[in-house]
Scaffold this motif. Sequence first.
Motif: not given
Length: 731
Positions: A393-414, A372-379
């Motif tokens: 290494g062996s814990s490497s995965l093949k995921v159905k989807h991965e939400c990156t931080p930028l995607e999550g921030i943009r989705a939350a900010v709308g 409510s107090k910011v108009k622009t966010i720089a990531v």
Amino acid sequence: MLAAVACGGAPQRSGDVALYLDESQPLEKRVADALARMTLEEKVALLHAQSKFSSAGVPRLGIPEVWCTDGPHGIRPEVLWDEWDQAGWTNDSCTAFPALTCLAATWNPEMSALYGRSIGEEARYRGKDVLLGPGVNIYRTPLNGRNFEYMGEDPYLSSRMVVPYVQGVQQNGVAACVKHFAVNNQEVQRHKVDVVLDDRALNEIYLPAFRAAVQQGGAWAIMGAYNKYKGEHCCHNRYLLNDILKRNWGFDGVVISDWGGVHDTREAIFNGLDMEFGTWTDGLNWGATNAYDNYYLARPYLELLRKGEVGTEELDDKASRVLRLIFRTSMNSRKPFGSLCSPEHNAAARRIAGEGMVLLRNEGGVLPVDLSKVKTIAVVGENAVKMMTVGGGSSSLKVKHECTPLEGIRAAVGDRAGVIYERGYVGDVTGDYNGVVTGQDLSEKRSARALIDDAVAAARRADAVIFIGGLNKSDHQDSEGADRLQLGLPYGQDEVIEALAAANSNLAVVLVSGNAVAMPWVERVPAVLQAWYSGSEAGNALADVVFGAVNPSGKLPFTFPARLEDCGAHAAGEYPGDGERVVYRDGIFVGYRWAEKENIKPLFAFGHGLSYTTFAYGGVESDRTSLTASGKLRVRVDVTNTGSREGAEAVQLYIGDEESSLPRPVKELKGFEKVRLAPGETRTVTFDITPDMLGYYDDAKGAWVVEPGEFTAYVGAASDDIRGRVVFTLK
């Protein structure tokens, strides 16, 4: 009951009943019955791989194969039968759960149970019998490339957190294979280095989580480590496997080798190994094709048996353990069906990630960002866009989807604010591991100077700046097979952060890593958030915390040192050893134990973690001043949420021995409880202290010792934030 299949092998009596097929029969009776029906060749065939991730069953008797899968953060994609290349399936994507450092940082066994149950459901759905995880090796040095797969530096915290994970996995009829047993604390020369440490450190620091997994969690499998201990490789180590694990702890499951961790047939026979995988391969790219009959526990073992050079006692024990595993897993008709990539699993990954994030610093209330107090966010930062589920290494995965931080921030900010992105630095532009490709184009034409200048320009235009950096899962970062080369941030990130801090005081630094990093800029940055590798829902979970939908409650599961030299493993200059041996001169003084012994102020202490609310601790009280050998002393403290929003606090109990015959840490974690409080709410947290919590291991006597004398119980919010204490005497 079903009649036994009579198409070869041992002769069957008329009317003979196959008890091993009857699940109403006691487990040991079924094991004995199946073993009695097997030929020598069939018993040996149970003990070694038939493909990269499976071992043979007994087709003649209807006993199925055993299928393993890498974990511990998700179910590995399928590989070809005899190769490490991807099988090319289109239905082997998974949910990536947060790394185990993040799970440990929740300080919440309920999250561990949710994690284990969820990943167990995915393993079960994919038809896996053994999940190769979790890992509970102790965080001894922040350079260990595999720390992100483990549960921190403290044996008590790791013990409490591993048990629900194991139980959650195994309720799905999937065995948890706890790894890597034992003292596997560096990746440098991991296949041959001989770890030298005293029995006291072994028993007090490096074994408790494994013991808890076995005796409290009921783990069905244990994986040996690559390294040596007492001159023997840990995958066939008489002292670790026969004496400690099987005899002293009563382990009735299977010891599985790490892939390529077996080196000798006779040692494998007599020194406790049960199932051999991965021999003649470094786990990546070399070795004989279809070499499984040549494994140490395959034809060479069979030839020794046929010549009479070795007896069948060890063979029958190994085969019995594998049969027990099979009856618990692949032949368990009562196990649930499981599920894969479900909404519930995504929700679990997001919840665990949010609860594990640790607010390290928050001067001036920079976080949460008030939309409510910011108009622009720089990531700013490469880790805002780089996928982190591939690699490491062996814990490497093949995921159905991965939400990156930028995607999550943009989705939350709308549409409530504008979000601008600048890369700031270039790290690793690749995005593939073992045939899994992210498909991201991270190529960059700008110079390092231009990247910083563009990031600073964006920061000056913004009302709030979020830098998202840290490490990644490339070699010499957070990755199996290689340790880090430095404590500091790679890729020139320190310069980027300094420039951003000068450009905009409303700056939050988010670190994506599984390890501690140096922070020379920390006093100039008002907010620092440790976000870990958070899996499929990483971006959404981060946005939950950054914008306040989730109040952070994570606590550090390991110490962040100010300098590498402040760690016990590095103070004596013995890490990583001479290539053949590494001596643990720090002994029992690992992590906060070393810092307090040497009076070193850490950058951020073990157990540290802030909140968007505040908590007040009342006076710490005990119900008595002395404790008898058969008694119990109760310590209690009132904790009040003195802020304006709901939050959770992990209340920690440490105990110090004031009169010990042997040197002991200033204090050691012996209890914790996470309490969730509404604004103004008060709850009483209680801890019961019993004499068994007060002992130490005397390696001269080869036994645990509890000495009478004076002790101090410390209660606080972190190892360096003690809010009260009581003194008591053990009589």
